[in-house]
Design an enzyme around this catalytic site. Structure first.
Site, mmCIF file in Angstrom:
data_model
loop_
_atom_site.group_PDB
_atom_site.id
_atom_site.type_symbol
_atom_site.label_atom_id
_atom_site.label_comp_id
_atom_site.label_asym_id
_atom_site.label_seq_id
_atom_site.Cartn_x
_atom_site.Cartn_y
_atom_site.Cartn_z
ATOM 1 N N ALA A 33 0.910 -1.309 0.130
ATOM 2 C CA ALA A 33 0.078 0.082 0.137
ATOM 3 C C ALA A 33 0.902 1.267 -0.020
ATOM 4 O O ALA A 33 0.199 2.484 -0.424
ATOM 5 C CB ALA A 33 -0.891 0.007 1.359
ATOM 6 N N ARG A 46 -20.661 -8.071 20.032
ATOM 7 C CA ARG A 46 -20.103 -8.894 20.990
ATOM 8 C C ARG A 46 -18.565 -9.158 20.467
ATOM 9 O O ARG A 46 -18.399 -8.990 19.350
ATOM 10 C CB ARG A 46 -21.022 -10.209 21.229
ATOM 11 C CG ARG A 46 -21.106 -10.814 19.859
ATOM 12 C CD ARG A 46 -22.191 -11.853 19.800
ATOM 13 N NE ARG A 46 -23.559 -11.415 19.976
ATOM 14 C CZ ARG A 46 -24.449 -11.252 18.820
ATOM 15 N NH1 ARG A 46 -23.822 -11.500 17.738
ATOM 16 N NH2 ARG A 46 -25.290 -10.590 18.862
ATOM 17 N N GLU A 127 -15.317 -5.316 -3.834
ATOM 18 C CA GLU A 127 -14.755 -6.315 -4.392
ATOM 19 C C GLU A 127 -15.408 -7.647 -3.499
ATOM 20 O O GLU A 127 -15.895 -8.776 -4.235
ATOM 21 C CB GLU A 127 -13.291 -6.368 -4.429
ATOM 22 C CG GLU A 127 -12.615 -7.742 -4.746
ATOM 23 C CD GLU A 127 -13.210 -7.765 -6.405
ATOM 24 O OE1 GLU A 127 -12.419 -7.099 -7.160
ATOM 25 O OE2 GLU A 127 -13.638 -8.917 -6.527
ATOM 26 N N GLY A 132 -16.785 -13.749 -2.799
ATOM 27 C CA GLY A 132 -15.738 -13.656 -1.831
ATOM 28 C C GLY A 132 -14.284 -13.363 -2.224
ATOM 29 O O GLY A 132 -13.978 -12.209 -2.605
ATOM 30 N N ASP A 199 -29.700 -13.933 -3.091
ATOM 31 C CA ASP A 199 -28.123 -13.599 -2.888
ATOM 32 C C ASP A 199 -27.487 -13.495 -4.317
ATOM 33 O O ASP A 199 -26.729 -12.726 -4.544
ATOM 34 C CB ASP A 199 -27.782 -14.547 -1.962
ATOM 35 C CG ASP A 199 -26.057 -14.318 -1.812
ATOM 36 O OD1 ASP A 199 -25.709 -13.340 -1.168
ATOM 37 O OD2 ASP A 199 -25.189 -15.195 -2.564
ATOM 38 N N LYS A 203 -25.498 -10.517 -6.652
ATOM 39 C CA LYS A 203 -24.252 -10.524 -7.190
ATOM 40 C C LYS A 203 -24.280 -10.334 -8.579
ATOM 41 O O LYS A 203 -23.541 -9.546 -9.190
ATOM 42 C CB LYS A 203 -23.831 -11.924 -6.647
ATOM 43 C CG LYS A 203 -23.204 -11.925 -5.191
ATOM 44 C CD LYS A 203 -23.026 -13.327 -4.831
ATOM 45 C CE LYS A 203 -22.815 -13.384 -3.302
ATOM 46 N NZ LYS A 203 -22.662 -14.900 -2.739
#
Ligand code: HSE
Length: 434
Positions: A33, A46, A127, A132, A199, A203
Site C-alpha cells: 500500500a 459482541r 470487491e 468472496g 443472494d 451479485k
C-alpha cells in the site's frame, strides 16, 4: 508516513477475518500500500472469539466509527439493507472512504451510494460483495476494460452449489445439506436468500453493471431458486450428459440485456460444471479476450477478508489521486452508463430441458412433438423412461434448441392441457456456455 486509520463495523465472520488478515500480514500489506494500515476502532455488539483485538478500541455503536474524525476508511461488514445504507451514507457525508462486502446494499442502493460518493469525492469499494475471495470485479472492471463483454455466467452462491453438489454426489436431502452450510458459516442470515436465488441475483446485478456499463437494476433480475429441484431431474440431467448448477447469467442482446438466476443444465465436460461444494466460479466472455474463468472460494472468513483488504489497499494507494481519476465505481464513467433495457424473462432466449409425466398411451409422443413444432421449438434430444411403478406414468425428457422463453411458456401450457399429460411440466433452462 503516518498509517492510514480504518474502522471496522461488524466483527462477525468477515469482520473477524479482516481484522486477523490486516494484523497478520501488516508488514506485507504496508509494503504494497505504501503506508501502514491501522485498525483504529471496531464497532461490534459482541467479541469474536477468533479475534485477538488487544488494545484496539471497541464500541457497540457503529455510528461512533463513522463519526470518528481519526478514521479515514470505514469498512462496513454489518450486512443488511437499511442500517448499512444509513451507515455508508453517513460515512460518505463525513468524507470517509468506504469498503464493503455487502452485496444486498450495493445491488439495491448502489446507484444512490455511488452518486453521493462522487459528490463527496470519496471511494466506495466492494470487491468482497461478489464471489468472496475471487477478484472478479477487478478482473472485469480493470483487467477486461478493452473488451465489449458479450455475456457472463457464474456460480455465485456457495451455499446453493454446496447443496446441489451433495444432492448429486451423495444423494443427501436438501434440508440436511442446508443445515450443514449454515453450521459452516456460508449461508445468509436468512437462508432463503441462498436457496431462492436472491443472494445470487444481488451479485449478478453488480456483475452485469460493471460488465455492460448499466445502472444497478436488481428489481429487474429474474430470480428462481433451487428449492424445487428434485433428485429425479438431477439424475436425468446426468444421463443426458449435463450437470445442474444454480447459475447467474447476464447476456447482451440487440434488444436488451438478459439478467437471470435459475437452475441450469450445463454440459458435464465444461470446467464450470465441475465447480463443486462451496466454491464459486464466474465465466466472462469478451470480444477480445474470449472466454475467461475465475474460480475460488466464494465465502468464508479469510477468503472474503482477502477481497476486503485488497480494496483497502486500493483505496490507500489512490488517496492522493484526484477523485475524477479514480476507477469508476461501475467501471464506466457515470455519465456514460447505457439505458439499454433489461429484458423480461419471457423475452430471454435459452435452450430448455422439459420433463413430462404422461400416461402410457399410443400417440402421446406425437402430440408432444406437434405442440413443440407448431411453436417453432426444435427438439435436440429426447429420452423416454420405462413406466414408473408407483404411478404408472412415463417420464418423457426433452432438450430443445435455443428459443425465446415466451414460446416455451405457450408450449408448456398446451402440454399441460393434454389429457394424457399428468401434473406440471418441469422446465429447466440449458446453457452450452461455448
Ligand atoms: N451466502 C453466500 C454464499 C455467502 O453462500 O455464497 C457469500 O456471499
Amino acid at each position: 508516513m503516518k498509517p492510514v486509520k480504518v474502522g471496522i463495523c461488524g466483527l462477525g465472520t468477515v469482520g473477524g477475518g479482516t481484522f486477523n488478515v490486516l494484523k497478520r500480514n501488516a508488514e506485507e500489506i504496508a509494503r504494497r500500500a505504501g503506508r501502514g494500515i491501522e485498525v483504529a476502532q471496531i464497532a461490534a455488539r459482541r467479541p469474536n472469539p477468533k479475534c485477538e483485538t488487544g488494545a484496539t478500541p471497541i464500541t457497540a455503536d457503529i455510528f461512533d466509527v463513522v463519526n470518528n474524525p481519526e478514521i479515514d476508511i470505514v469498512i462496513e461488514l454489518i450486512g443488511g439493507y437499511t442500517q448499512a445504507r444509513e451507515l455508508v451514507l453517513k460515512a460518505i457525508e463525513n468524507g470517509k472512504h468506504v469498503v464493503t462486502a455487502n452485496k444486498a446494499l450495493i445491488a439495491v442502493h448502489g446507484n444512490e451510494i455511488f452518486a453521493k460518493a462522487r459528490e463527496k469525492g470519496v471511494m466506495v469499494a466492494f470487491e468482497a460483495a461478489v464471489a468472496g475471495g475471487i477478484p472478479v470485479i477487478k478482473a472485469i472492471r480493470e483487467g477486461l476494460s478493452a473488451n465489449r463483454i458479450n455475456w457472463l455466467a457464474g456460480i455465485i452462491n456457495g451455499t446453493g452449489n454446496f447443496i446441489l453438489t451433495e444432492m448429486r454426489e451423495k444423494g443427501r436431502a436438501f434440508e440436511d445439506v442446508l443445515k450443514e452450510a449454515q453450521a459452516l458459516g456460508y449461508a445468509e442470515a436468512d437462508p432463503t436468500f441462498d436457496v431462492e436465488g436472491i443472494d445470487a441475483a444481488h451479485k449478478l446485478t453488480i456483475l452485469a453493471s460493471i460488465a455492460f456499463g448499466i445502472p444497478l437494476q436488481f428489481d429487474k433480475a429474474y430470480t428462481e431458486g433451487i428449492s424445487k429441484l428434485t433428485s429425479a431431474d438431477v439424475n436425468y440431467a446426468e444421463a443426458l450428459g449435463y450437470r445442474i448448477k444454480h447459475l447467474g447469467v447476464a447476456r447482451r442482446t440487440d434488444s436488451g440485456f438478459e439478467l437471470r438466476v435459475h437452475p441450469t443444465l450445463i454440459p458435464a465436460d465444461r470446467l464450470i460444471a465441475n465447480v463443486n461444494g462451496v466454491m464459486n466460479a464466474v465465466m466472462v466472455n469478451g470480444d477480445a479476450a474470449g472466454s475467461t474463468l475465475y474460480y475460488g472460494a466464494g465465502a468464508g472468513m479469510e477468503a472474503t477478508a482477502s477481497a476486503v483488504v485488497a480494496d483497502v489497499v486500493d483505496v490507500v494507494r489512490a488517496l492522493t489521486t484526484d477523485p475524477e481519476n479514480h476507477v469508476p465505481h461501475l467501471a464506466f464513467q457515470p455519465d456514460s452508463l447505457s439505458d439499454h433495457p433489461i429484458l423480461p424473462i419471457e423475452a430471454c432466449e435459452s435452450a430448455y430441458y422439459l420433463r413430462i409425466q404422461a400416461k402410457d398411451h399410443p400417440g402421446v409422443l406425437a402430440q408432444v412433438a406437434t405442440i413443440l413444432s407448431e411453436r417453432g421449438i426444435n427438439i435436440e434430444s429426447i429420452m423416454q423412461k420405462e413406466v414408473e411403478e408407483q404411478d404408472g406414468l412415463v417420464p418423457m425428457i426433452l432438450v430443445t434448441h435455443r428459443v425465446v422463453e415466451a414460446r416455451v411458456n405457450d408450449a408448456i401450457a398446451a402440454l399441460e392441457a393434454l389429457e394424457d399429460v399428468v401434473g406440471s411440466v418441469v422446465r429447466i433452462r440449458v446453457e452450452q456456455l461455448n
